[in-house]
Motif scaffolding. Structure first.
Motif, PDB file in Angstrom:
ATOM      1  N   ASP A 157       3.940  10.454   9.787  1.00  0.00           N
ATOM      2  CA  ASP A 157       4.380   9.203  10.424  1.00  0.00           C
ATOM      3  C   ASP A 157       3.666   7.997   9.813  1.00  0.00           C
ATOM      4  O   ASP A 157       4.285   6.949   9.567  1.00  0.00           O
ATOM      5  CB  ASP A 157       4.123   9.262  11.937  1.00  0.00           C
ATOM      6  CG  ASP A 157       4.976  10.310  12.634  1.00  0.00           C
ATOM      7  OD1 ASP A 157       6.010  10.718  12.035  1.00  0.00           O
ATOM      8  OD2 ASP A 157       4.609  10.734  13.746  1.00  0.00           O
ATOM      9  N   GLU A 158       2.344   8.157   9.548  1.00  0.00           N
ATOM     10  CA  GLU A 158       1.594   7.053   8.942  1.00  0.00           C
ATOM     11  C   GLU A 158       2.094   6.754   7.529  1.00  0.00           C
ATOM     12  O   GLU A 158       2.182   5.589   7.125  1.00  0.00           O
ATOM     13  CB  GLU A 158       0.107   7.407   8.909  1.00  0.00           C
ATOM     14  CG  GLU A 158      -0.556   7.402  10.281  1.00  0.00           C
ATOM     15  CD  GLU A 158      -2.018   7.788  10.198  1.00  0.00           C
ATOM     16  OE1 GLU A 158      -2.468   8.106   9.091  1.00  0.00           O
ATOM     17  OE2 GLU A 158      -2.696   7.777  11.251  1.00  0.00           O
ATOM     18  N   GLU A 159       2.404   7.796   6.775  1.00  0.00           N
ATOM     19  CA  GLU A 159       2.923   7.583   5.418  1.00  0.00           C
ATOM     20  C   GLU A 159       4.249   6.826   5.463  1.00  0.00           C
ATOM     21  O   GLU A 159       4.469   5.894   4.681  1.00  0.00           O
ATOM     22  CB  GLU A 159       3.099   8.920   4.719  1.00  0.00           C
ATOM     23  CG  GLU A 159       1.786   9.578   4.318  1.00  0.00           C
ATOM     24  CD  GLU A 159       1.999  10.905   3.642  1.00  0.00           C
ATOM     25  OE1 GLU A 159       3.170  11.362   3.601  1.00  0.00           O
ATOM     26  OE2 GLU A 159       1.014  11.496   3.151  1.00  0.00           O
ATOM     27  N   ARG A 160       5.120   7.250   6.390  1.00  0.00           N
ATOM     28  CA  ARG A 160       6.395   6.532   6.521  1.00  0.00           C
ATOM     29  C   ARG A 160       6.160   5.083   6.938  1.00  0.00           C
ATOM     30  O   ARG A 160       6.795   4.164   6.422  1.00  0.00           O
ATOM     31  CB  ARG A 160       7.295   7.248   7.529  1.00  0.00           C
ATOM     32  CG  ARG A 160       7.900   8.541   7.003  1.00  0.00           C
ATOM     33  CD  ARG A 160       9.013   9.026   7.895  1.00  0.00           C
ATOM     34  NE  ARG A 160       8.504   9.461   9.188  1.00  0.00           N
ATOM     35  CZ  ARG A 160       8.159  10.718   9.484  1.00  0.00           C
ATOM     36  NH1 ARG A 160       8.247  11.656   8.540  1.00  0.00           N
ATOM     37  NH2 ARG A 160       7.714  11.028  10.678  1.00  0.00           N
ATOM     38  N   SER A 161       5.180   4.890   7.861  1.00  0.00           N
ATOM     39  CA  SER A 161       4.875   3.527   8.298  1.00  0.00           C
ATOM     40  C   SER A 161       4.302   2.701   7.152  1.00  0.00           C
ATOM     41  O   SER A 161       4.656   1.525   6.976  1.00  0.00           O
ATOM     42  CB  SER A 161       3.889   3.579   9.466  1.00  0.00           C
ATOM     43  OG  SER A 161       3.527   2.283   9.871  1.00  0.00           O
ATOM     44  N   CYS A 162       3.416   3.325   6.335  1.00  0.00           N
ATOM     45  CA  CYS A 162       2.841   2.614   5.193  1.00  0.00           C
ATOM     46  C   CYS A 162       3.912   2.262   4.168  1.00  0.00           C
ATOM     47  O   CYS A 162       3.896   1.169   3.590  1.00  0.00           O
ATOM     48  CB  CYS A 162       1.755   3.453   4.543  1.00  0.00           C
ATOM     49  SG  CYS A 162       0.246   3.586   5.539  1.00  0.00           S
ATOM     50  N   GLN A 163       4.830   3.165   3.920  1.00  0.00           N
ATOM     51  CA  GLN A 163       5.913   2.878   2.993  1.00  0.00           C
ATOM     52  C   GLN A 163       6.754   1.710   3.479  1.00  0.00           C
ATOM     53  O   GLN A 163       7.142   0.829   2.699  1.00  0.00           O
ATOM     54  CB  GLN A 163       6.778   4.123   2.802  1.00  0.00           C
ATOM     55  CG  GLN A 163       6.079   5.240   2.037  1.00  0.00           C
ATOM     56  CD  GLN A 163       6.924   6.482   1.949  1.00  0.00           C
ATOM     57  OE1 GLN A 163       8.016   6.542   2.514  1.00  0.00           O
ATOM     58  NE2 GLN A 163       6.421   7.481   1.233  1.00  0.00           N
ATOM     59  N   VAL A 164       7.002   1.688   4.791  1.00  0.00           N
ATOM     60  CA  VAL A 164       7.771   0.572   5.355  1.00  0.00           C
ATOM     61  C   VAL A 164       6.981  -0.729   5.213  1.00  0.00           C
ATOM     62  O   VAL A 164       7.529  -1.774   4.829  1.00  0.00           O
ATOM     63  CB  VAL A 164       8.104   0.849   6.838  1.00  0.00           C
ATOM     64  CG1 VAL A 164       8.736  -0.384   7.477  1.00  0.00           C
ATOM     65  CG2 VAL A 164       9.043   2.041   6.951  1.00  0.00           C
ATOM     66  N   ASP A 165       5.643  -0.651   5.477  1.00  0.00           N
ATOM     67  CA  ASP A 165       4.808  -1.854   5.351  1.00  0.00           C
ATOM     68  C   ASP A 165       4.777  -2.347   3.909  1.00  0.00           C
ATOM     69  O   ASP A 165       4.829  -3.552   3.653  1.00  0.00           O
ATOM     70  CB  ASP A 165       3.391  -1.553   5.836  1.00  0.00           C
ATOM     71  CG  ASP A 165       3.334  -1.315   7.338  1.00  0.00           C
ATOM     72  OD1 ASP A 165       4.289  -1.726   8.029  1.00  0.00           O
ATOM     73  OD2 ASP A 165       2.344  -0.716   7.811  1.00  0.00           O
TER      74      ASP A 165
END
Length: 383
Positions: A84-92
């Motif tokens: 989830d954090e990786e997906r959030s970082c990619q979005v950021d």
């Protein structure tokens, strides 16, 4: 009988007899029974210990199994959170790149607007400054130029070129003559023109010909700064007094607060324009005087109306130079000091005027004898 045999264990006979066991005494039987009891007790204790160890091992196994399940569950949760954090970082990161691109475009737009504002402010400042500038009588003798060229500064080159001793500069009327002289490089100059001499008595010198390379400004930017403490006084009267006396009277007048002035820090008379620059010791004095534009000054027995303008100073902020070759001028070097200055100049001019020597009509010639130095001034070629 079978059941009785299964219920007992045959023990070895004391004394180690294999063929048969003699009849044991009651005391021996009793001791054997005691020994067996002790052995049985020890076996029961070992069994109890083993049972307890087994139960402890089983309990520990259960605990480790539970801990393993819990760790597995936590690991799955952490991996899920990490995904989830990786997906959030990619979005950021994607959003940050979009924001960066937007800011970059906005920066370019603001740069263009700032440049337009600067140009507009410069134009407005120049227009607003015109009424406060000193008046100067001018006569138009040129041609009208295009509107696009109004903000351009035209430079007239005035180059000072150091000329060492034993060298000369010769300028021809035609550039192709100078080019021929340069291509030959070395020239033998006859110094005994007009004299009937034998071949052995003739005097000749060798000189080297080279192009004249100078640096000319190709671009120039000047930054103007308005002084906050200085004023420019113009329309000064001709009173027939010295410059120092005039400066003293102006300083005395403008140092009085009732005249709108203050303590004068310095004064300067501009010889090229006949104007005076006064610099005050404190801020806030020059501004109101400049806003007035004109002031009646009492000098001697008369009052004179002087114009007050802002004092502008200019600094070169950018100067770009490019090499340039003088097309009609040749540098002659290696000239020995064997003749006086004027005869040597005549001999050089006679030699390089001859078409048979590759020369042509000489427009100007400057010669510096050995042991001396000179400065040649190059101006714009009107031809």
């Amino acid at each position: 009988m079978d059941s009785g045999e299964d219920s007992f264990i045959q023990l070895p006979c004391p004394g180690g007899l294999e063929d048969g066991c003699p009849a044991a005494t009651p005391e021996q039987v009793r001791r054997e029974i005691e020994r067996c009891k002790e052995l049985c007790t020890a076996l029961e204790q070992d069994h109890a210990k083993l049972q307890m160890a087994k139960e402890a091992v089983e309990q520990r196994t259960q605990e480790l199994r539970k801990e393993g399940e819990l760790l597995h569950k936590n690991l799955e949760q952490q991996m899920s959170l990490k995904r989830d954090e990786e997906r959030s970082c990619q979005v950021d990161v994607f959003l940050a790149e979009e924001e960066n691109n937007r800011l970059r475009q906005e920066k370019q737009v603001l740069k263009k607007k700032l440049e337009e504002v600067r140009k507009r402010v410069l134009c407005e400042d120049a227009v607003m400054m015109l009424p406060t500038l000193p008046e100067k009588k001018m006569v138009f003798k040129g041609l009208a130029t295009n509107k696009e060229d109004m903000n351009k500064l035209m430079l007239t080159p005035l180059i000072r070129y150091p000329l060492l001793g034993g060298s000369a500069l010769i300028t021809f009327e035609k550039a192709e003559v100078a080019q021929r002289i340069i291509e030959v490089k070395e020239h033998i100059v006859e110094l005994s023109y007009g004299e009937e001499l034998e071949e052995l008595d003739r005097c000749r010198v060798r000189v080297q010909a080279a192009p004249v390379d100078i640096l000319l400004p190709s671009a120039l930017e000047i930054g103007l700064t308005r002084s906050s403490r200085s004023i420019l006084l113009s329309d000064l009267p001709s009173l027939g007094i010295s410059e120092e006396a005039l400066l003293d009277k102006l300083e005395l007048f403008f140092s009085k607060t009732k005249n709108g002035g203050g303590e004068v820090e310095s004064r300067e008379f501009l010889d090229d324009s006949g104007q005076v620059v006064l610099t005050f010791a404190e801020d806030g004095v020059a501004g109101p005087l400049i806003a007035r534009g004109h002031i009646q000054v009492l000098i001697g027995k008369g009052k004179y109306k002087l114009k007050i303008s802002p004092c502008m100073s200019g600094d070169i902020t950018n100067l770009q130079l490019q090499p340039s070759c003088c097309p009609r001028t040749v540098l002659l070097s290696g000239i020995p000091d064997v003749l006086a200055e004027e005869p040597m100049r005549d001999a050089l001019e006679i030699h390089f005027q001859k078409a048979s020597r590759g020369g042509g009509e000489v427009d100007a010639l400057a010669y510096v004898p050995a042991g001396r130095q000179g400065v040649a001034v190059f101006m714009e070629d009107a031809g």
